[in-house]
Design a protein around this motif. Sequence first.
Motif, PDB file in Angstrom:
ATOM      1  N   UNK A  34       0.839  -1.374   0.132  1.00  0.00           N
ATOM      2  CA  UNK A  34       0.164   0.105   0.007  1.00  0.00           C
ATOM      3  C   UNK A  34       0.659   1.108  -0.050  1.00  0.00           C
ATOM      4  N   UNK A  35       2.075   1.198   0.971  1.00  0.00           N
ATOM      5  CA  UNK A  35       2.884   2.574   1.025  1.00  0.00           C
ATOM      6  C   UNK A  35       3.480   2.525  -0.472  1.00  0.00           C
ATOM      7  N   UNK A  36       4.008   1.406  -1.167  1.00  0.00           N
ATOM      8  CA  UNK A  36       4.627   1.298  -2.529  1.00  0.00           C
ATOM      9  C   UNK A  36       3.478   1.973  -3.429  1.00  0.00           C
ATOM     10  N   UNK A  37       2.349   1.729  -3.515  1.00  0.00           N
ATOM     11  CA  UNK A  37       1.358   2.243  -4.547  1.00  0.00           C
ATOM     12  C   UNK A  37       1.272   3.947  -4.212  1.00  0.00           C
ATOM     13  N   UNK A  38       1.151   4.183  -2.917  1.00  0.00           N
ATOM     14  CA  UNK A  38       0.896   5.600  -2.603  1.00  0.00           C
ATOM     15  C   UNK A  38       2.160   6.152  -3.023  1.00  0.00           C
TER      16      UNK A  38
END
Length: 286
Positions: A68-72
Amino acid sequence: MACLERTMAVQDGKTPIQMLQEYGALSGTSPVFEMLRTEGPAHLPHFIFSVKIGDVTCSGQGSSKKAAKHNASEAALNILKGEAGVSFQVPKVEGSDSPKEQTNHSNIIGTLQEMAIQKGWRPPVYSATVEVGPAGTWQYSVTCRMETFEEIGNGRSKKEAKKLAAEKMVSKLKSLPECFDISGAKFKWENLKNSAAEKISLLKRTPLSLPNANYEQMLSELAQEQGFEVLYLDIDELTVNGQYQCLAELSTVPVVLCHGTGISQGNAREDAAHNVLQYLKIKAFK
């Protein structure tokens, strides 16, 4: 955006999270991640994270917190890429606008800006977010705020979303009566001195040094009577003496800002309200 260019120049082998952190280190605006919520059953959770860096806020989803942090981070990098005009390897989000779309975009943004100038209103403020879906879909959302009005535009690119938000705002403003003033329809500075209304009369004859006075409530009642709004802006940074800070902003033209400090955030608001009342009292006697 020289910092961004330097970061992207050494991107090989780095994750979007690392790239965004390096950009933050170079620009002095470190990214801040926040888990918004968790969806799905306990054995198969789905995480949603947001990241804020400077004035850019994005969100991302994934089957793990890291994903999720990667996509954000990817979303934020794409926005920064668009603003800097540089190239780096993250999924392409913004399609290239046609010349006709660019012209319309510039015109409608400029039209809204001109409307604000002509009417003496505060200029529109835009804020952008981007949603990253589990299937890799992207959706930009831009909020346009102008005085007390707010409109939201959604699109496949930030430019498209901003254009739609501006179009909605222009349409709304054009639908208002010609005599309507969104910056404070009832309030006029020239009427303050001659007003015989209850609250302004009370302010004129009341010393602003009474113990245990509720200045915030007094200002709220006066604002309602005279036709303006009060917005309190709490400041995170403490003073050099360790006191809290607050700004009180009046929706008048021109805008009035008064600063306040105190041993708590509530005391800082009271002090800011007290300073506003002192200013209004001076204006009422001028």
